[in-house]
Write a protein that holds these residues in place. Structure first.
Motif, mmCIF file in Angstrom:
data_model
loop_
_atom_site.group_PDB
_atom_site.id
_atom_site.type_symbol
_atom_site.label_atom_id
_atom_site.label_comp_id
_atom_site.label_asym_id
_atom_site.label_seq_id
_atom_site.Cartn_x
_atom_site.Cartn_y
_atom_site.Cartn_z
ATOM 1 N N TYR A 1 0.809 -1.222 0.000
ATOM 2 C CA TYR A 1 0.000 0.000 0.000
ATOM 3 C C TYR A 1 0.839 1.267 0.000
ATOM 4 O O TYR A 1 0.317 2.377 -0.185
ATOM 5 C CB TYR A 1 -0.911 0.017 1.230
ATOM 6 C CG TYR A 1 -0.178 -0.255 2.525
ATOM 7 C CD1 TYR A 1 0.490 0.753 3.207
ATOM 8 C CD2 TYR A 1 -0.130 -1.544 3.061
ATOM 9 C CE1 TYR A 1 1.177 0.497 4.383
ATOM 10 C CE2 TYR A 1 0.549 -1.813 4.239
ATOM 11 C CZ TYR A 1 1.204 -0.785 4.890
ATOM 12 O OH TYR A 1 1.885 -1.043 6.045
ATOM 13 N N ASP B 1 0.575 3.732 -2.963
ATOM 14 C CA ASP B 1 -0.644 4.542 -2.998
ATOM 15 C C ASP B 1 -0.600 5.661 -1.956
ATOM 16 O O ASP B 1 -1.145 6.754 -2.182
ATOM 17 C CB ASP B 1 -1.874 3.661 -2.787
ATOM 18 C CG ASP B 1 -2.186 2.815 -4.015
ATOM 19 O OD1 ASP B 1 -1.782 3.218 -5.119
ATOM 20 O OD2 ASP B 1 -2.818 1.761 -3.865
ATOM 21 N N SER C 1 -7.617 2.578 -4.629
ATOM 22 C CA SER C 1 -6.589 1.630 -4.225
ATOM 23 C C SER C 1 -7.231 0.288 -3.887
ATOM 24 O O SER C 1 -8.348 0.240 -3.364
ATOM 25 C CB SER C 1 -5.832 2.164 -3.004
ATOM 26 O OG SER C 1 -4.933 1.190 -2.488
ATOM 27 N N HIS D 1 -6.247 -1.347 -1.542
ATOM 28 C CA HIS D 1 -5.986 -1.408 -0.106
ATOM 29 C C HIS D 1 -6.849 -0.371 0.626
ATOM 30 O O HIS D 1 -7.342 0.579 0.006
ATOM 31 C CB HIS D 1 -4.500 -1.136 0.166
ATOM 32 C CG HIS D 1 -3.577 -1.926 -0.707
ATOM 33 N ND1 HIS D 1 -3.382 -3.274 -0.559
ATOM 34 C CD2 HIS D 1 -2.806 -1.544 -1.767
ATOM 35 C CE1 HIS D 1 -2.527 -3.705 -1.471
ATOM 36 N NE2 HIS D 1 -2.169 -2.679 -2.219
ATOM 37 N N ILE E 1 -6.792 2.466 1.786
ATOM 38 C CA ILE E 1 -5.818 3.553 1.766
ATOM 39 C C ILE E 1 -6.245 4.735 2.629
ATOM 40 O O ILE E 1 -5.413 5.428 3.222
ATOM 41 C CB ILE E 1 -5.554 3.975 0.305
ATOM 42 C CG1 ILE E 1 -4.280 4.795 0.200
ATOM 43 C CG2 ILE E 1 -6.741 4.705 -0.274
ATOM 44 C CD1 ILE E 1 -3.044 4.023 0.579
ATOM 45 N N ILE F 1 -5.496 3.763 6.290
ATOM 46 C CA ILE F 1 -4.046 3.783 6.519
ATOM 47 C C ILE F 1 -3.542 5.218 6.602
ATOM 48 O O ILE F 1 -2.783 5.577 7.514
ATOM 49 C CB ILE F 1 -3.319 3.020 5.393
ATOM 50 C CG1 ILE F 1 -3.667 1.535 5.448
ATOM 51 C CG2 ILE F 1 -1.809 3.218 5.492
ATOM 52 C CD1 ILE F 1 -3.228 0.760 4.222
ATOM 53 N N TRP G 1 -9.940 -5.208 5.508
ATOM 54 C CA TRP G 1 -8.896 -4.845 4.540
ATOM 55 C C TRP G 1 -9.513 -4.855 3.140
ATOM 56 O O TRP G 1 -9.350 -5.786 2.363
ATOM 57 C CB TRP G 1 -7.724 -5.820 4.635
ATOM 58 C CG TRP G 1 -6.469 -5.249 4.066
ATOM 59 C CD1 TRP G 1 -6.012 -5.384 2.792
ATOM 60 C CD2 TRP G 1 -5.512 -4.431 4.738
ATOM 61 N NE1 TRP G 1 -4.827 -4.699 2.624
ATOM 62 C CE2 TRP G 1 -4.497 -4.106 3.805
ATOM 63 C CE3 TRP G 1 -5.404 -3.934 6.050
ATOM 64 C CZ2 TRP G 1 -3.398 -3.322 4.135
ATOM 65 C CZ3 TRP G 1 -4.311 -3.158 6.369
ATOM 66 C CH2 TRP G 1 -3.328 -2.857 5.430
ATOM 67 N N PRO H 1 -10.764 -2.478 -0.521
ATOM 68 C CA PRO H 1 -10.373 -1.332 -1.349
ATOM 69 C C PRO H 1 -11.038 -0.044 -0.863
ATOM 70 O O PRO H 1 -12.188 -0.050 -0.415
ATOM 71 C CB PRO H 1 -10.872 -1.722 -2.740
ATOM 72 C CG PRO H 1 -10.971 -3.205 -2.719
ATOM 73 C CD PRO H 1 -11.375 -3.552 -1.316
#
Length: 252
Positions: free
Chosen positions: A101, A104, A153, A155, A157, A160, A176, A178
């Motif tokens: 990740y 991104d 993403s 992930h 994102i 995070i 977890w 997108p």
């Protein structure tokens, strides 16, 4: 190569010898200067990518930044765009392969820099949309503000980025999945906001020049949970548009 070109190339490539003029004792002074340049470039990357620094720690980030500067020395004395190649570099950086990740995250930070320096173009408010007929709305092309970047993403994102930025209390990411974000500069500072996948796809289609009706229809097929009214509320309520192209001209 001219002497100046050789000098610049040797500054950012430790495996290259400096120009002949720096032979002997002068070569040691050149090495000190080259090290100072490398430290300055790494600090420039730390300033531009603070969330990456937070995720990786200073030691890891500086080691990665050192390798990056060797592979991608700045092409301009203006360092505003230095680091634009970092996402692609991270994607192939073996020590970071367990954190897919990161590229991104870097893209979001690059978008923040670009948003901060984007032209201060007037934005269109809700009143510009309210005077249009349904047919005009369906057929219109929307020009997004130059500060706007939409990023998707595979992930989580947004979660995070928010955690690493300190915007949300530290916690495990349970789902977890997108996620997508929009980067903008509505006032003086660049902001990052979460988007649904459908809204991100919709804004991306508008940014690529698709008429609103065609963009909405295509996204509805790709994302069955796409909420068009919510996506329009994001577009209009956040002032993401700077111009509307309708059948009879522009609305501004």
């Amino acid at each position: 190569m001219t002497a100046l070109t050789l000098f610049a190339a040797a500054l950012t490539a430790p495996d290259r010898r400096p120009p002949p003029e720096f032979a002997g004792h002068a070569e040691r002074r050149f090495a000190i200067y080259r090290n100072n340049v490398a430290v300055g470039l790494i600090r420039a990357l730390e300033t531009r990518f603070p969330v990456l620094v937070s995720l990786l720690g200073e030691e890891f980030f500086r080691a990665m930044a050192w390798e990056f500067t060797r592979a991608h020395p700045p092409s301009s004395p203006v360092l505003m765009s230095f680091g634009d190649e970092l996402p692609a570099f991270i994607a192939g950086f073996e020590p970071a392969e367990e954190m897919p990740y990161l590229a991104d995250v870097a893209r979001i930070e690059i978008a923040r820099t670009r948003a901060y320096h984007a032209a201060d173009v007037p934005r269109i408010g809700a009143e510009a949309f309210s005077v249009l007929t349904p047919d005009e709305i369906s057929a219109m092309h929307v020009e997004l503000h130059p500060a706007v970047t939409v990023l998707r993403s595979p992930h989580p994102i947004w979660a995070i980025f928010a955690l690493a930025s300190g915007w949300q209390p530290a916690a495990a990411i349970d789902d977890w999945l997108p996620q997508a974000v929009v980067v903008d500069r509505p006032a003086f500072d660049a902001v990052v906001r979460p988007l649904t996948t459908g809204a991100a796809l919709f804004l991306g289609e508008l940014g690529a020049g698709q008429p609103l009706g065609i963009a909405a229809a295509g996204v509805a097929q790709e994302a069955p949970d796409f909420d068009l009214p919510a996506a329009l509320a994001t577009l209009i309520g956040n002032g993401l548009a700077t111009r509307i192209h309708v059948l009879d001209g522009d609305v501004s």
